[in-house]
Write an enzyme that holds these catalytic residues in place. Structure first.
Site, mmCIF file in Angstrom:
data_model
loop_
_atom_site.group_PDB
_atom_site.id
_atom_site.type_symbol
_atom_site.label_atom_id
_atom_site.label_comp_id
_atom_site.label_asym_id
_atom_site.label_seq_id
_atom_site.Cartn_x
_atom_site.Cartn_y
_atom_site.Cartn_z
ATOM 1 N N PRO A 192 -19.646 26.426 6.866
ATOM 2 C CA PRO A 192 -19.626 25.098 6.241
ATOM 3 C C PRO A 192 -18.323 24.358 6.521
ATOM 4 C CG PRO A 192 -19.534 26.848 4.584
ATOM 5 C CD PRO A 192 -19.785 27.514 5.893
ATOM 6 N N GLY B 290 -15.033 22.228 6.088
ATOM 7 C CA GLY B 290 -14.026 21.937 5.061
ATOM 8 C C GLY B 290 -14.070 22.865 3.869
ATOM 9 N N SER C 279 -13.939 26.350 9.811
ATOM 10 C CA SER C 279 -14.950 25.748 10.687
ATOM 11 C C SER C 279 -14.312 24.978 11.839
ATOM 12 C CB SER C 279 -15.863 24.814 9.884
ATOM 13 O OG SER C 279 -15.088 23.861 9.194
ATOM 14 N N ASP D 268 -5.228 29.645 11.634
ATOM 15 C CA ASP D 268 -6.692 29.573 11.780
ATOM 16 C C ASP D 268 -7.115 29.746 13.235
ATOM 17 O OD1 ASP D 268 -6.222 28.695 9.162
ATOM 18 O OD2 ASP D 268 -7.837 27.224 9.216
#
Ligand code: MEV
Length: 329
Positions: free
Chosen positions: A112, A114, A119, A164
């Protein structure tokens, strides 16, 4: 046509503090973004995105103009996702030294938008990998991670760490501190994710924490405390001490809450997981809404989260030992 995928992630420890040079430990999870790239005859970029959220939507756009998605996703999130693709394709062109190659890009993702599961990093990493492979020159993982970081840095107005993008590129459990990024050994981690169906805007949340840090000494100390906690968490992982890892995750949630990035639904899911018997729990990612991650060996946290009104989805998330990879088209 080339198809690449890259995993999402949860943060065991250290989001937000990592932006200021403290360490963080994200872990890749088996929820992937898939990006398919087909070279065009002209130099345009056309993006088709499907299932970018668990609800799913389709958006087509050419160049920098965003279409209107027919779903319940904030347009800013869609624009942000398209911004990542634009920059990722620029990085891929730059890596190969071409400017005039166009692509049709199709994105499918079960991460999903945010929601704290990485993502944008997964889409960025998979897009750079697919585009460079389709031009016949796959990048070394270290260069891919660096170019994906540059993409996030640009789209998030200079407010991104390497955490990330490095995690999504390499897979597994990683420790990131500035440009010192490495994979680390870790025990089996029984992750459970609770998702409130919402999302936060990473750039805005990072800016809000920065403003708090500039104004209040306690906020700077809270961020420093998260840094110390990450070191303790690293040691607990090395000792395979799940109870201590969980306890430190819960501390980390409290510190993130003090920085104002939690929300009512994240707190409710956090308490549900803890009362359900999890070793520990915390929000994951930038916050504001989205997901919590819990360490839950016996399933009690899943049952508790499923009974929590603000929790829309609960799922076990396996560690993704593999990062970016090329897929059979
Ligand atoms: C977002 O997933 C994590 C943050 O620490 C920002 C970053 O590291 O780029 C909030």
């Amino acid at each position: 046509m080339t198809l690449s995928s890259a995993p999402g992630k949860v943060y065991l420890f250290g989001e937000h503090a990592v932006v200021y040079g403290y360490p963080a430990i994200p872990c890749a999870i088996e929820r992937r973004a898939f990006v398919r790239v087909t070279p065009r005859d002209d130099s345009r970029i056309r993006v088709v995105a499907e299932d970018l959220t668990l609800d799913g939507f389709t958006v087509e756009y050419t160049g920098g103009t965003t279409g209107q998605p027919d779903v319940d996703v904030r347009p800013e999130l869609v624009e942000a996702a398209m911004g990542y693709v634009d920059h990722a394709i620029s990085e891929a062109r730059d890596a190969i030294g071409v400017t005039d190659v166009g692509f049709d890009v199709t994105i499918q993702s079960d991460i999903p938008l945010g929601a704290g599961l990485g993502s944008s990093a997964a889409v960025t990493v998979a897009a750079i990998d697919a585009a460079t492979r389709s031009m016949g020159t796959p990048l070394e993982l270290s260069e891919l991670a660096e170019r994906a970081y540059r993409t996030e840095h640009a789209v998030q107005d200079g407010q991104a760490s390497r955490a990330d993008t490095f995690c999504s590129t390499m897979g597994g459990v990683v420790r990131v501190q500035d440009d010192d990024c490495r994979t680390i050994d870790a025990p089996g981690l029984p992750f459970v994710v609770g998702f409130d169906g919402g999302a936060g805007e990473t750039g805005e949340l990072v800016s809000a924490v920065r403003a708090l840090r500039d104004e209040y000494g306690f906020a700077a100390e809270t961020i420093e405390a998260i840094g110390h906690l990450v070191d303790a968490g690293n040691a607990a992982l090395a000792e395979n001490d799940l109870a201590e890892v969980g306890r430190l995750m819960s501390f980390n949630h409290g510190l993130l809450s003090a920085l104002g990035v939690s929300s009512r639904s994240l707190d409710e899911m956090y308490w549900a997981a803890r009362e359900g018997g999890a070793h520990g729990a915390k929000l994951t990612g930038a916050g504001g809404g989205g997901c919590i991650v819990a360490l839950d060996t016996d399933g009690g946290a899943i049952t508790a989260l499923e009974a929590t009104p603000g929790c829309e989805q609960t799922f076990r998330a396996d560690l993704a030992s593999e990062g970016v990879r090329v897929e059979e088209p």
